[in-house]
Design a protein around this motif. Structure first.
Motif, PDB file in Angstrom:
ATOM      1  N   ASP A 232      61.406  11.640  72.084  1.00  0.00           N
ATOM      2  CA  ASP A 232      61.116  11.781  73.708  1.00  0.00           C
ATOM      3  C   ASP A 232      60.729  10.232  74.043  1.00  0.00           C
ATOM      4  O   ASP A 232      59.525  10.216  74.066  1.00  0.00           O
ATOM      5  CB  ASP A 232      60.312  12.792  74.172  1.00  0.00           C
ATOM      6  N   CYS A 233      61.723   9.374  74.225  1.00  0.00           N
ATOM      7  CA  CYS A 233      61.302   7.957  74.286  1.00  0.00           C
ATOM      8  C   CYS A 233      61.968   7.570  75.568  1.00  0.00           C
ATOM      9  O   CYS A 233      62.895   7.897  76.211  1.00  0.00           O
ATOM     10  CB  CYS A 233      62.056   6.931  73.247  1.00  0.00           C
ATOM     11  N   ASP A 234      61.518   6.408  76.196  1.00  0.00           N
ATOM     12  CA  ASP A 234      61.965   5.771  77.227  1.00  0.00           C
ATOM     13  C   ASP A 234      63.171   4.851  77.066  1.00  0.00           C
ATOM     14  O   ASP A 234      64.010   4.884  77.864  1.00  0.00           O
ATOM     15  CB  ASP A 234      60.812   4.805  78.135  1.00  0.00           C
TER      16      ASP A 234
ATOM     17  N   ILE B 178      71.145   9.788  77.076  1.00  0.00           N
ATOM     18  CA  ILE B 178      72.297  10.827  77.332  1.00  0.00           C
ATOM     19  C   ILE B 178      71.951  11.972  77.277  1.00  0.00           C
ATOM     20  O   ILE B 178      72.590  12.790  78.096  1.00  0.00           O
ATOM     21  CB  ILE B 178      73.502  10.149  76.685  1.00  0.00           C
ATOM     22  N   ALA B 179      71.580  12.675  76.121  1.00  0.00           N
ATOM     23  CA  ALA B 179      71.185  13.840  75.716  1.00  0.00           C
ATOM     24  C   ALA B 179      70.135  13.946  74.599  1.00  0.00           C
ATOM     25  O   ALA B 179      69.403  12.806  74.128  1.00  0.00           O
ATOM     26  CB  ALA B 179      72.545  14.647  75.200  1.00  0.00           C
TER      27      ALA B 179
ATOM     28  N   GLY C 296      77.043   0.826  75.947  1.00  0.00           N
ATOM     29  CA  GLY C 296      77.751   1.878  75.584  1.00  0.00           C
ATOM     30  C   GLY C 296      77.429   2.242  74.287  1.00  0.00           C
ATOM     31  O   GLY C 296      77.724   3.296  73.512  1.00  0.00           O
ATOM     32  N   LEU C 297      77.112   1.350  73.428  1.00  0.00           N
ATOM     33  CA  LEU C 297      76.446   1.399  72.022  1.00  0.00           C
ATOM     34  C   LEU C 297      75.495   2.365  71.977  1.00  0.00           C
ATOM     35  O   LEU C 297      74.567   2.411  72.887  1.00  0.00           O
ATOM     36  CB  LEU C 297      76.128  -0.112  71.303  1.00  0.00           C
ATOM     37  N   ALA C 298      75.501   3.503  70.979  1.00  0.00           N
ATOM     38  CA  ALA C 298      74.788   4.641  70.852  1.00  0.00           C
ATOM     39  C   ALA C 298      73.765   4.243  69.490  1.00  0.00           C
ATOM     40  O   ALA C 298      73.873   3.743  68.378  1.00  0.00           O
ATOM     41  CB  ALA C 298      75.455   5.777  70.861  1.00  0.00           C
ATOM     42  N   PHE C 299      72.611   4.873  69.646  1.00  0.00           N
ATOM     43  CA  PHE C 299      71.513   5.080  68.656  1.00  0.00           C
ATOM     44  C   PHE C 299      71.165   6.632  68.816  1.00  0.00           C
ATOM     45  O   PHE C 299      70.614   7.187  69.778  1.00  0.00           O
ATOM     46  CB  PHE C 299      70.257   4.165  68.885  1.00  0.00           C
ATOM     47  N   TYR C 300      71.587   7.312  67.979  1.00  0.00           N
ATOM     48  CA  TYR C 300      71.679   8.621  67.806  1.00  0.00           C
ATOM     49  C   TYR C 300      71.458   9.360  66.561  1.00  0.00           C
ATOM     50  O   TYR C 300      71.825   8.889  65.721  1.00  0.00           O
ATOM     51  CB  TYR C 300      72.871   9.254  68.535  1.00  0.00           C
ATOM     52  N   TYR C 301      70.895  10.797  66.548  1.00  0.00           N
ATOM     53  CA  TYR C 301      70.873  11.622  65.408  1.00  0.00           C
ATOM     54  C   TYR C 301      72.465  12.549  65.302  1.00  0.00           C
ATOM     55  O   TYR C 301      72.445  12.955  66.087  1.00  0.00           O
ATOM     56  CB  TYR C 301      69.645  12.418  65.508  1.00  0.00           C
ATOM     57  N   HIS C 302      72.947  12.371  64.031  1.00  0.00           N
ATOM     58  CA  HIS C 302      73.845  13.111  63.962  1.00  0.00           C
ATOM     59  C   HIS C 302      73.443  14.333  62.800  1.00  0.00           C
ATOM     60  O   HIS C 302      73.264  13.920  61.645  1.00  0.00           O
ATOM     61  CB  HIS C 302      75.155  12.078  63.122  1.00  0.00           C
TER      62      HIS C 302
END
Length: 323
Positions: free
Chosen positions: A72-74, A92-93, A102-108
């Motif tokens: 849970d980050c700003d 985003i989610a 639009g480049l993403a940093f996300y957990y897959h």
């Protein structure tokens, strides 16, 4: 219970004597099942058996009630590489942040890894600028804190920061229960696996050569990882770096063979500097690179099995086939 992702739907359901997971809860098959006779699936934490594992319990698998673990980050920032520095301030989610481009940093979850790249829910491959090593342990970080993550690409340990004001009440705990009973295994098994991510980025020098004249080239003989690149690449009707671009449409995606700048390469995008494979020789015609291709994820090893055929793929010409 159902989970919709990876272009499919999976179900968690009561098999009759245990909880199970499958893409069909009516046909008697399973991809995984709980090794304990429990009422609540979350009580099966660390006690799941997966099809194809020979009955071994996977103690790494966690069952969380109500929600998945999350940051849970700003915003998220990192020092893994300049393109992934962030800030990724657009939340985003769950576990999905993007920067202004639009480049993403996300957990897959299919790869059990954090990804910096173009966001995708595809569970067969990802396109990335950076990706962490696969890990069964959830590595939590609170707002205002940093964490060191081990990356597979680039191969390094880098700092990732969860930006924001620290929340002193925030914490993350998990517990593991020892198995107390065993249950029979279902008789029909269906194994589902997620393929290893196999797209990366490679910086190459630029040069220009005359365009090829062949209408198509066939990639043939790649086994296992990146086998989806096998197929007939036909003219895309455009050029890139002074040479023709060839495309292959199959496996619900489009792949391109193109002149990278110093060698021929294959990727799902011929404009973003990424590749899934490239020729290890400086040749004008892709078919001259027969047996000399290097694939992402192979550590720079040449795959001498891969063949490049000009104009068409090898084929049988029969009136009929019997066996």
């Amino acid at each position: 219970y159902e989970y919709r992702d990876c272009s499919e739907t999976m179900y968690m359901f009561w098999y009759g004597a245990e909880w199970a997971i499958s893409d069909d809860y009516t046909d008697g098959s399973y991809s995984a099942y709980c090794n304990l006779d429990v009422t609540n699936p979350s009580d099966c934490d660390g006690n799941w058996i997966f099809a194809g594992d020979g009955g071994a319990v996977d103690s790494n698998v966690r069952l969380y009630a109500d929600s998945c673990p999350q940051w849970d980050c700003d915003a998220i920032t990192s020092d893994v590489r300049s393109t992934c520095a962030g800030p990724f301030a657009n939340h985003i989610a769950v576990n999905h942040y993007e920067d202004t481009s639009g480049l993403a940093f996300y957990y897959h979850p299919a790869f059990s890894a954090w990804v910096c790249g173009t966001y995708t829910q595809n569970c067969s491959y990802v396109s990335y600028s950076a990706i962490t090593a696969e890990s069964a342990d959830w590595q939590h970080v609170d707002r205002g804190n940093s964490i060191n993550l081990l990356f597979d690409s680039p191969a390094k340990t880098a700092s990732v920061t969860c930006e924001g004001v620290a929340n002193p009440a925030s914490s993350s705990t998990t517990t593991t229960k020892a198995p107390t009973t065993t249950t029979k295994a279902p008789t029909t098994t269906t194994t589902t696996t997620a393929a290893t991510p196999t797209t990366t980025t490679k910086a190459l020098t630029s040069t220009t050569k005359a365009s090829t004249t062949n209408a198509a080239f066939c990639v043939f003989g790649r086994l296992g990882s990146n086998g989806r690149l096998n197929g007939l690449y036909e003219s895309h009707g455009v050029s890139h770096n002074g040479k023709d671009v060839y495309e292959y449409r199959d496996c619900s995606e489009t792949m391109y063979m193109f002149w990278y700048g110093a060698e021929w390469a294959i990727s799902d995008d011929y404009t973003d500097g990424s590749y899934s494979a490239y020729c290890n020789l400086d040749v004008t015609n892709p078919s001259d690179c027969d047996g000399n291709w290097i694939f992402a994820g192979d550590g720079g090893a040449v795959d001498s099995n891969v063949r490049l055929y000009a104009d068409s793929c090898p084929q049988w010409d029969c009136d009929a086939i019997t066996s």
